[in-house]
Design an enzyme around this catalytic site. Structure first.
Site, PDB file in Angstrom:
ATOM      1  N   TYR A 175       0.944  -1.064  -0.017  1.00 24.53           N
ATOM      2  CA  TYR A 175      -0.035   0.087   0.025  1.00 24.53           C
ATOM      3  C   TYR A 175       1.031   1.053   0.035  1.00 24.53           C
ATOM      4  CZ  TYR A 175      -2.353  -3.918   2.274  1.00 24.53           C
ATOM      5  OH  TYR A 175      -2.712  -5.198   2.606  1.00 24.53           O
ATOM      6  N   ARG A 176       0.705   2.321  -1.108  1.00 28.01           N
ATOM      7  CA  ARG A 176       1.419   3.386  -1.037  1.00 28.01           C
ATOM      8  C   ARG A 176       1.493   4.197   0.281  1.00 28.01           C
ATOM      9  NH1 ARG A 176      -3.404   6.360  -4.199  1.00 28.01           N
ATOM     10  NH2 ARG A 176      -3.748   7.784  -2.498  1.00 28.01           N
ATOM     11  N   GLU A 235       2.060 -14.924   2.709  1.00 31.41           N
ATOM     12  CA  GLU A 235       2.556 -14.496   1.583  1.00 31.41           C
ATOM     13  C   GLU A 235       4.090 -14.972   1.299  1.00 31.41           C
ATOM     14  OE1 GLU A 235      -0.712 -12.149   1.916  1.00 31.41           O
ATOM     15  OE2 GLU A 235       0.612 -12.705   3.254  1.00 31.41           O
ATOM     16  N   ASP A 286      -2.025   7.001 -10.138  1.00 27.63           N
ATOM     17  CA  ASP A 286      -2.146   5.999  -9.742  1.00 27.63           C
ATOM     18  C   ASP A 286      -1.846   4.943 -11.038  1.00 27.63           C
ATOM     19  OD1 ASP A 286      -2.670   3.963  -7.871  1.00 27.63           O
ATOM     20  OD2 ASP A 286      -3.709   5.045  -7.033  1.00 27.63           O
TER      21      ASP A 286
END
Length: 641
Positions: A175-176, A235, A286
């Site tokens: 997430y930025r 992950e 974005d």
């Protein structure tokens, strides 16, 4: 293969002639992004770029996974489909009936492999903690501002670690992070994301939420953070499978509840306080090619920054496609085809996410079709599958055509398509970044059934006259002055679809124009009309399709026209128009702000032009932004009328 650290990957890229070192000073504010935008849009994605003179103590790596070859190198494979084939083989092996003791013994080596992929927490410190900043200061990192209307500098490749406070399960996402101060960023996790769910659990408990962010290390960590895994799958297990070596983790120094890869380049530790007021974060240029609008997001307070002695800062830019993220998305498309087939859609043969669809907007699924209604069955299954729930346009075809040759695919789909009966509309969750929805995160979806039809699916009351390839564009424009351009290229390729640029000036304008167009005899046989705003260059089909997909809410903006029975056979004909123009309050009753497309500013373009010869990047490449300058809506990042 596994990489020992990010520098190992950089050395491997350099030996393969996939990297350029740039020793000339380049400013992380706007200039690096402008150079990368030019390079990433070269055929095949250009080269990876290592900026060694950024004005900071650390070099900056960008576009590292920005080609098919480099994406394969990052994952240690020759072809991305090799990963899918291995996953499918494992699924089949595990699901095979085991009757005798010998059958069961054959499983042991594979079970040992599974164990070797599981992440392991080791004692002591890792290489990622070789240097501890005396006081955490994000301003010491070459954090980029990518685009002129961005709210500020953003960390764009953060691998973010959180844990569920109830069961301790780890989530690793991306997430930025907008940098607001030396020890403060925003935490841009959307409500659909697992970390956001963890945040809500901490909010219920009224406890601070520990968060750890890594940058760099084995590039497979970056990829795994973007992968659409189920919530209960770690992950780092995927990372271990991909690199064929377990991920070794060490405990954070100030947030010991969390563990991070020992070989990361940077670790940023901190917390989010659910009781604290959120911060106004954004805008941000974005991956949709548009600015995502500013909104309220949690504050992330930095408590510690550590790094390797030879740390390299990894970054990326997103914007008008193609960019590096297109190749990361291609890896996901290929790798996750096997799990979708084995668990959700057994009839799926292949899948493609065209770059113009920026991941979720457009997905093509090829299936083995055995019965009527199977495309709708696939539609429902895919829209219920993880991040596929964000898909906007799903096109389903069968084995009668390939899906990589878009011309052949379109011919096949339109040949088997009745716009009145074979296009299905629904509503559901959408990507928060989708600006076309009337309500944020909730909007329309469309499935185009382009499969061959069984008798049960066929409506014989319709007919499809031959398409007139000599459609007189000048006459159309003279009759309808709001039409500023008509692209008939697809008609010449036996694809009954028109692309029309239109300048709207009243409510319901596109719907009414579409009805009047379909009443014309020369429109007979044309099954679909795609409308875009008058500033779009409709001669550039990929670019126009990108604009169209971004601006369309399929349920709200699609208009099916059925003309009464007539002609020599007394049958009906039908067509559909789709409004992919920008929406405003006055003309469309659209209450949300509408974002602008992303272009570099003139001053940055000139600076990069002037220093291009010093960069060692070969022949001069003009700014891609020049192509879109006339298409922006004004100087502001959003427009609303």
């Amino acid at each position: 293969m596994s990489y020992k650290h990010l520098k190992h990957f950089i050395d491997t890229l350099e030996k393969a002639d996939e990297l350029v070192r740039i020793r000339t000073y380049v400013d992380p504010k706007l200039e690096i992004a402008e150079i990368t935008d030019r390079v990433s849009k070269l055929p095949g994605g250009g080269k990876a770029l290592l900026f060694e003179n950024t004005g900071y103590d650390f070099p900056l790596l960008i576009n590292a996974m920005g080609s098919y070859r480099r994406m394969c190198m990052a994952l240690g494979v020759q072809e991305l489909d090799d990963v899918a084939a291995e996953i499918e083989s494992l699924f089949k092996m595990l699901s095979k009936p085991r009757e005798g003791i010998l059958d069961k013994l054959t499983m042991l080596p594979k079970l040992g492999q599974f164990a070797s992929w599981m992440p392991k927490v080791t004692g002591g410190k890792g290489a990622c903690q070789e240097v501890v900043m005396p006081a955490p200061d994000l301003y010491k990192l070459p954090v980029m501002q990518c685009w002129p209307k961005d709210g500020g500098p953003f960390i764009t490749l953060p691998v973010i670690h959180t844990k569920d406070p109830m069961n301790g399960s780890r989530n690793v996402g991306m997430y930025r992070m907008q940098v607001f101060d030396k020890d403060l960023t925003g935490m841009h996790w959307h409500k659909h994301k697992v970390s956001a769910k963890h945040f809500m659990e901490y909010k219920k408990l009224k406890k601070r939420m520990p968060v750890a962010v890594i940058l760099g290390g084995d590039p497979v960590y970056t990829y795994s953070a973007t992968a659409p895994l189920p919530e209960n799958v770690d992950e780092y297990m995927l990372a271990g499978f991909l690199r064929k070596r377990k991920v070794e983790l060490v405990k954070c120094l100030t947030q010991p509840e969390l563990e991070v890869p020992a070989d990361a380049d940077f670790v940023i530790e901190g917390y989010v306080d659910p009781e604290e007021e959120p911060i106004w974060e954004g805008p941000f240029g974005d991956h949709t090619g548009y600015y995502s609008l500013a909104d309220w997001y949690p504050r992330f307070h930095v408590t510690c920054i550590t790094h390797r002695k030879d740390a390299v800062y990894p970054s990326t830019i997103v914007g008008i496609p193609p960019q590096e993220d297109a190749w990361i998305g291609k890896a996901t498309e290929r790798i996750f085809l096997a799990p979708i087939k084995m668990t959700l859609v057994p009839e799926i043969v292949d899948m493609d996410m065209p770059v113009e669809g920026v991941f979720h907007n457009l997905v093509i699924a090829q299936i083995h079709k055995d019965y009527a209604g199977q495309a709708q069955k696939v539609m429902n299954a895919m829209w219920g599958a993880g991040q596929m729930m964000f898909n906007k346009i799903l096109a389903v075809t069968d084995e009668g055509t390939g899906i990589q040759d878009y011309r052949q695919l379109a011919q096949y789909v339109f040949r088997h398509l009745n716009p009145a009966t074979d296009i299905y509309f629904s509503q559901g969750p959408m990507d928060v970044l989708d600006h076309s929805c009337s309500k944020m995160g909730f909007g329309g979806k469309m499935c185009i059934d382009g499969t061959r039809k069984f008798d049960e699916e066929t409506d014989d009351s319709y007919e499809w006259p031959a398409v007139r390839k000599d459609l007189n564009v000048q006459q159309l424009a003279a009759r309808f002055p709001e039409i500023k351009g008509v692209n008939t290229t697809l008609l010449q390729q036996d694809i009954p679809c028109l692309l029309v640029s239109v300048q709207k000036n009243r409510p319901h304008h596109v719907r009414e124009l579409n009805e009047r167009l379909y009443e014309l005899p020369e429109m007979a046989g044309i099954k679909m009309v795609l409308y875009v705003e008058h500033t779009v260059d409709i001669t550039d089909l990929p670019s126009a399709l990108w604009r169209f997909c971004n601006n369309l809410d399929p349920k709200r903006d699609s208009f099916v026209v059925t003309l009464p029975a007539g002609g020599p056979h007394g049958k009906r004909r039908a067509g559909i128009g789709m409004d992919g123009t920008l929406k405003t309050r006055i003309l469309d009753n659209f209450e949300r702000d509408w974002p602008n497309i992303i272009v570099a500013d003139d001053a940055t373009i000139r600076r990069v032009d002037d220093k291009w010869k010093e960069l060692g990047l070969g022949p001069f490449v003009a700014s891609p932004s020049l192509k879109y300058k006339h298409q922006i809506y004004g100087e502001e990042a959003v427009v609303q009328q």
